[in-house]
Design a protein around this motif. Structure first.
Motif, short mmCIF file in Angstrom:
data_model
loop_
_atom_site.label_atom_id
_atom_site.label_comp_id
_atom_site.label_asym_id
_atom_site.label_seq_id
_atom_site.Cartn_x
_atom_site.Cartn_y
_atom_site.Cartn_z
N ILE A 1 -17.15 27.44 86.81
CA ILE A 1 -16.82 28.78 87.31
C ILE A 1 -16.18 29.58 86.18
CG2 ILE A 1 -16.52 28.46 89.78
CD1 ILE A 1 -13.67 27.64 89.29
N ASP A 2 -16.29 30.88 86.26
CA ASP A 2 -15.73 31.74 85.22
C ASP A 2 -14.28 32.03 85.57
OD1 ASP A 2 -16.90 34.86 83.68
OD2 ASP A 2 -15.26 33.50 83.21
N ASN B 1 -13.04 35.28 83.61
CA ASN B 1 -13.86 36.49 83.77
C ASN B 1 -14.43 37.03 82.46
OD1 ASN B 1 -13.66 36.62 86.57
ND2 ASN B 1 -11.76 37.79 86.49
N GLY C 1 -17.39 36.02 81.30
CA GLY C 1 -18.84 35.96 81.31
C GLY C 1 -19.44 34.60 81.07
N GLN D 1 -19.20 30.12 81.92
CA GLN D 1 -18.77 29.16 82.93
C GLN D 1 -17.76 28.18 82.34
OE1 GLN D 1 -20.38 29.20 86.41
NE2 GLN D 1 -20.08 31.14 85.36
N GLY E 1 -8.77 39.41 91.82
CA GLY E 1 -9.87 39.50 90.86
C GLY E 1 -10.13 38.26 90.05
N ASP E 2 -9.38 37.19 90.23
CA ASP E 2 -9.71 35.98 89.50
C ASP E 2 -9.76 34.80 90.48
OD1 ASP E 2 -6.42 35.90 87.93
OD2 ASP E 2 -7.02 35.42 89.98
N LEU E 3 -10.35 33.72 90.05
CA LEU E 3 -10.62 32.58 90.93
C LEU E 3 -9.44 31.62 90.97
CD1 LEU E 3 -14.34 31.91 90.02
CD2 LEU E 3 -13.45 32.84 92.15
#
Lengths: 658, 572
Positions: free
Chosen positions: A375-376, A379, A381, A383, A435-437
């Protein structure tokens, strides 16, 4: 002299003895002339911060003392050799009868397709059948003659009776339908032969019976069993499924059939020899390093190649993750491997084959890795990688390792979070909408596992002494904060968690969290403004069962997400849990839990008001056996989501062992 | 079938086993079965359930071709070949441990593939909800709702491309995306069968070039013939047990490590054909192996199965070329005790419950470590490689123990000593347990767990002084070990050394001020040195903290009575 495989040395069986204990000695101590103190002197009870699994809290005063000088033994406490309970001896005649019933049914299918090796070579089928049925046996045609297609595609046709009635069991077969049948072996033979109609022109099908209920009443034994048959046909392939209800009578040490009926009969026929899912593994990965020596070597063999201290585990819990690691627009695959075997990173090339690049990428980890996500996280771009990594079976730490992708597919570790001893499924989502994971990690066993690899959940059917799952909030810059408690996710967070998924099940724009727990209730955490509350019971998805897997899809196309939970189906469990002398002291609710435990996978249909309907049995999706990954996908692109289930616990190497 | 307990102490019946004992036994029996190679819920086929657009799915596992029986574990879905349908990777416990199924089920039905990219939302668009509205001719179809997830099923993650099967659709009207940031966006003008990138805020789908059709051959995977042989290279420093045997002259010999030299200790039997082959191979290469630093001890285990004399064994070996005159190449007889010792060692270091099979060999290095365990014949090339690896440092030896080149991410694994100790103890081999623990303590004198256990074994063997020395040794290295202090204090008290015991109880108490056991111990020692006035309040505290501490309550009552009596006496 001809070569023989390594000879087995007759050694004495080593009985498992109780672990040595240091006996405290009571000392009479003279203090004053007239008084003596008898003071036992013993050591410190180990009050570990995380509960050890075995041995158990002391039942006798001595055990507290022993714990000081001795370390917890990894082996059983039982001084007797560990022998699996024998059904007949332990008062479970139903298990013996189940086996006998299965044997009779298998033999009847075999003789009706002229394969009766079990009943004597060269035996006349009629004679063979006569030995398996009562003289007055009455059996209607087992394959219904009023089948209609419910799916009618070019490749697949599914046939059922016009009104498939859902039944619960155990259930008595209806006698009315049998009035017109002539009793006797000939009719029974015809009835069973009718089942094999799709395979008349070719080899007989494979047949399997799973007995799920046994009840003895006077001289009749009522049995319910799932039936399935499958195999190639002249024009393609076919398979059949049904639920059978039978009556048997005892005849010596085997059972003879008296009546039989099949319900919920379903027959699927495929046109064309080619299967609909084509195996192309070898074409894609066959040429890579490690394929022949690793992917074609099973877990049983790995146990004999890897030292225990490296973390060799028997259960084979290593997962798969897909993501585009090198940014070429093609999905790659990261395969997690047992201890001592490097994880493999397969980078997909334009022709669909792969290059194995784990070393180059810096992810050729030898530690036992269980789950991972691509996963990014920043952020930018590409993985990044998150993985749960362990290095020994008695280590009390597992790490959640986080690694950054430099954009080309090379990873550098950015953090290691020691959030649990036995980490399992991972799921990522932006729970706080910034906005982030963020990362959620399941934990199964809270502490050390036993030598057998199993913990001791208590109580078995609804355990609340499991591991603590963790939510790590992404704070940017590769910093993560444990906010589990702060956001309310510590509620009901001592379960034995295998898998979790994030999904907005109530459609209010934020992600909620489902957790599949073994040995008991699942969790459904409702997200309200970034705070969570477990609504599983209120939503009717608490599913007291052996949860292993979680997956969402709108399978009924009514606009909201439905839930499929992979559980364990156990025919043995079903039989036993329905017996009156199983858990005799337990109340109905507990026994109900046990029956649920053995029921299999669960399908929950979202009603749209934060409530689900349990449609497991009605949907026909429970029979997954010992299910692990159980996922939704639209296999045939017809716009309607289907289900795939991966099954199986331990298959031994002995081909004759059942 | 075992009844499972609800609490740890629940009694199952009037018998001596508690519910948890029975339950633990059932699990142990299961583990035993599996580690002996038997199945448990094995040979189960994977399932596929087809949505029939009614309440009831159809079971189509076999006709679809998904019904492999591999002890399947995880499933990862992805449109691998990007032809508009979802392909399936499956990870298994049994071999083949990986399967890729190319989806040939779509049968021409169209789909739409969407790669979502967040800008305000997280870039992967995890959590985005997609609603596809399509029509068949003039008829609008039910909306198709999908979402992007990271983590699904069991230990699996699917590809992020959203592939939406469209069934009988002839056109796509709109695609609505509810981004995880909360913003909604509608995309239109997307063609059936297309692959699009949908970037948040762009309002339009970016058509991605179609991929040429791949030519991947269908084939089954063939598992190579399984061998029952086993080779485990021991990368973690692990001591060899005390090994002794009778040589061909009937003298007892003991293996002692020699620096720079390794030993292969081989258990064989004269009636075992593979053993013969193995020994002949070793004998033929004796000179070369010797030069490489290897000595071999060949021990006949015939006695265990009914007898052969040393002379006969010697003759048998000589007839097969055994270099009895070669220095370091020895022969003798292994008795049942040695076999049991070797088997127990194997089971301690390897996750198996299979009985020992011959030939069986241990590779022992010059420092007293086990370097490898071999069951069944070992190829000479492999032996030479394992021998050469002994020259490396710990890190390289650990690397050599892996199946292939790779990196260990985690810290070094913990010591194998506890496992060896547990197995040897349970097999009633206390000398081996002692040996292992001594080795562990010598290597790491600060390891409280090993030291405590060693002290316990020494005490069991009557060497109380030795036990105390060991515990003192730990404390010299790491003084802050309350358990060790308490353990030592107990032992000192048992020997009547109350003053010293009190010192150590107090040290334990300093770190565990609320531990009732320690408090009780200290109180006992004080009482035994006549300091009843100090003991009494401590006993009260112990009872209050944990009334279940054995004897504390009784001792407290007793002490209270004694003090009262004393006061009455002095008060009179």
């Amino acid at each position: 002299m001809s070569k023989r495989p390594p000879a087995h040395l007759p050694t004495q069986a080593t009985p498992l003895a109780a672990r040595p204990r240091t006996a405290p000695r009571r000392i009479a101590i003279g203090v004053a002339a007239t008084a003596t103190f008898a003071l036992g002197v013993w050591g410190l009870a180990m009050r570990a911060s995380s509960p050890t699994v075995v041995p158990v809290p002391p039942a006798s005063p001595l055990a507290g003392s022993a714990a000081a000088a001795d370390r917890p033994a990894q082996l059983t406490l039982d001084p007797q050799p560990a022998v699996a309970d024998q059904p007949a001896e332990q008062g479970w005649p139903s298990e013996v009868l189940a086996n006998q019933a299965k044997h009779t049914l298998e033999a009847l299918c075999a003789t009706s397709t002229q394969r009766g090796t079990e009943v004597g070579v060269g035996a006349d089928p009629q004679t063979a059948v006569a030995a398996l049925v009562t003289p007055d046996a009455k059996v209607a045609d087992l394959r219904p003659n009023n089948l209609v297609p419910v799916v009618d595609d070019r490749r697949l046709r599914v046939w059922r009776q016009p009104q498939a009635v859902q039944r619960t069991f155990p259930q008595q077969p209806t006698v009315a339908a049998l009035d017109t049948i002539q009793p006797g072996p000939a009719a029974v033979a015809r009835a069973f032969a009718s089942l094999a109609a799709p395979w008349r022109a070719g080899p007989p099908p494979q047949v399997q019976w799973k007995v799920v209920a046994v009840q003895q009443k006077a001289d009749t034994i009522a049995v319910s069993a799932y039936y399935e048959a499958w195999g190639p046909t002249a024009s393609g392939a076919a398979e059949q499924h049904a639920l059978g209800h039978f009556e048997f009578r005892q005849h010596g040490d085997h059972l003879r059939l008296a009546t039989a009926e099949l319900h919920d009969f379903e027959e699927t026929v495929r046109q064309g020899q080619a299967p609909l899912l084509a195996e192309v593994t070898h074409a894609v990965v066959g040429h890579t390093a490690g394929y022949a020596n690793e992917m074609l070597v099973g877990t049983n063999a790995w146990l004999l190649r890897t030292e225990k201290a490296a973390g060799a585990d028997v259960i084979g819990h290593q997962g798969l993750t897909v993501g585009d690691v090198d940014g070429n627009g093609l999905d790659d695959l990261y395969v997690l491997q047992p201890a001592g075997v490097p994880n493999r990173l397969y980078l997909q090339q334009a022709d669909g084959t792969v290059l194995e690049r784990s070393a180059w990428a810096g992810v050729d980890w030898l530690d036992r890795t269980r789950s991972a996500l691509l996963i990014d996280l920043d952020n930018d771009g590409d993985q990044d990688l998150v993985a749960t990594v362990a290095w020994a079976d008695t280590a009390t730490t597992r790490a959640l390792v986080v690694a950054e992708n430099d954009g080309s597919g090379r990873f550098s570790q950015r953090g290691r979070f020691l959030v649990g001893a036995d980490l399992y499924g991972l799921a990522a989502a932006d729970f706080d909408g910034d906005g982030d994971l963020d990362l959620y990690a399941c934990q199964f066993n809270p502490g050390e596992v036993t030598a057998a690899g199993f913990g001791a959940p208590l109580p078995y059917h609804d355990a609340n002494n499991g591991g603590r799952n963790t939510l790590l909030r992404n704070d940017g810059g590769w910093r993560f904060a444990d906010v589990t408690q702060a956001v309310g996710l510590d509620e009901n967070n001592r379960r034995w968690s295998y898998a979790a998924t994030w999904e907005d099940f109530d459609g209010d724009g934020d992600v909620d969290l489902h957790v599949a727990n073994d040995h008991g209730r699942d969790n459904l955490y409702l997200n309200q403004g970034g705070m969570f509350h477990d609504v599983a019971a209120a939503a009717a998805v608490d599913d007291v069962s052996a949860g292993m897997s979680s997956s969402w899809a709108d399978y009924d196309r009514d606009g909201d997400f439905d839930l499929y939970v992979g559980n364990m189906f156990s025919s043995a469990g079903r039989r036993i849990a329905s017996q009156t002398h199983f858990q005799p002291a337990a109340d109905t609710a507990v026994r109900g839990h046990y029956q649920r435990h053995a029921q299999g996978n669960s399908l929950f249909r979202n009603r749209g008001d934060r409530h689900f309907d349990d449609v497991s049995v009605a949907s026909g999706t429970t029979l997954g056996r010992w299910a692990w990954a159980s996922v939704f996908t639209d296999v045939d692109n017809d716009g309607w989501q289907d289900l795939l289930v991966a099954n199986g616990m331990f298959t031994g190497d002995d081909p004759t062992d059942l | 079938m075992s009844q499972s307990p609800t609490t740890a102490n629940q009694d199952a019946d009037a018998g001596t086993r508690t519910a948890l004992d029975i339950y633990a036994n059932a699990w142990a029996a299961l583990g035993d079965r599996v580690l002996r190679g038997q199945s448990f819920s094995g040979r189960e086929r994977n399932c596929a359930f087809l949505n029939t657009k009614s309440d009831r799915f159809a079971t189509v596992s076999a006709v679809v071709g998904f019904d492999a029986a591999d002890d399947g574990r995880s499933i990862a879905l992805t449109d691998w070949d990007q032809d508009g349908d979802v392909d399936i990777w499956v990870g298994n416990r049994s071999a083949p441990r990986l399967r890729l199924y190319r989806n040939d089920a779509a049968d021409g039905r169209p789909s739409l593939s969407l790669d979502l990219q967040g800008t305000l939302a997280n870039r992967d668009a995890i959590g985005a909800r997609v609603t596809v509205r399509a029509r068949s001719g003039g008829e609008p179809l039910l909306p198709l709702v999908r979402s992007v997830r990271a983590g699904d099923g069991f230990l699996g993650q699917h590809g992020k491309t959203v592939v939406v099967g469209l069934g009988e659709a002839t056109a796509v009207d709109t695609v609505e995306v509810l981004w995880p940031s909360g913003a909604a966006e509608t995309f239109s003008g997307l063609a059936i069968g297309g692959r699009y990138r949908l970037i948040q805020g762009s309002g339009r789908g970016q058509l991605l070039p179609p991929r040429p059709k791949l030519a991947l051959a269908i084939s089954s995977q063939v598992e190579p013939k399984r061998s029952t042989a086993s080779r485990v290279v021991v990368g973690v420093p692990t001591p060899a047990p005390p090994l002794s045997w009778l040589d061909l002259h009937g003298q007892r010999r003991t293996w002692r490590p020699t620096p720079q030299r390794a030993t292969l200790l081989v258990l064989f039997a004269t009636w075992c054909a593979p053993c013969q082959t193995e020994l002949e191979q070793l004998a033929a290469a004796a000179a070369a192996l010797s030069t490489a630093g290897l000595g071999v001890v060949a021990l006949a285990a015939d006695e265990v199965s009914g007898g052969d004399t040393p002379a006969a064994v010697g003759a048998w070996l000589a007839a097969r070329g055994w270099p009895l005159a070669q220095p370091g190449w020895l022969a003798g007889l292994a008795d049942a005790g040695l076999v049991q010792l070797v088997e127990t060692t194997w089971r301690a270091l390897v996750r198996t419950r299979q009985p020992l099979a011959l030939p069986f060999a241990l590779l022992l290095d010059g420092s007293g470590r086990i370097a490898a365990l071999y069951q069944g014949p070992v190829a000479l090339a492999t032996l030479r490689a394992d021998l050469a690896a002994l020259n490396g440092d710990d890190s390289s030896r650990r690397a050599h123990s892996a199946a292939a080149a790779g990196t260990w991410v985690g810290a070094l694994p913990p010591s194998p000593i506890p496992t060896l100790d547990a197995e040897y103890s349970q097999a009633k081999l206390p000398q081996a347990a002692l040996h292992a623990l001594r080795w562990g303590v010598a290597r790491d004198p600060g390891d409280a767990s090993n030291c405590t256990r060693l002290a316990s074994l020494l005490a069991n063997a009557g060497d109380e002084a030795g036990a105390e020395q060991v515990l003192l040794g730990v404390l010299r290295v790491t003084p802050d070990q309350p358990q060790v202090h308490n353990n030592l204090a107990n032992r000192l008290a048992r020997r009547g050394q109350f003053d010293q015991a009190i010192v150590h109880y107090r040290k334990a108490l300093a770190q565990l001020p609320n531990n009732a056991f320690v408090i009780h111990g200290l109180a006992s020692a004080l009482a035994n040195t006549g300091q009843l006035q100090q003991a009494l309040p401590l006993l009260a505290q112990a009872v209050q903290l944990d009334p279940t501490v054995p004897g504390a309550k009784a001792d407290f009552e007793r002490a209270r009575a004694l003090v009262a009596a004393q006061q009455a006496n002095t008060g009179r």
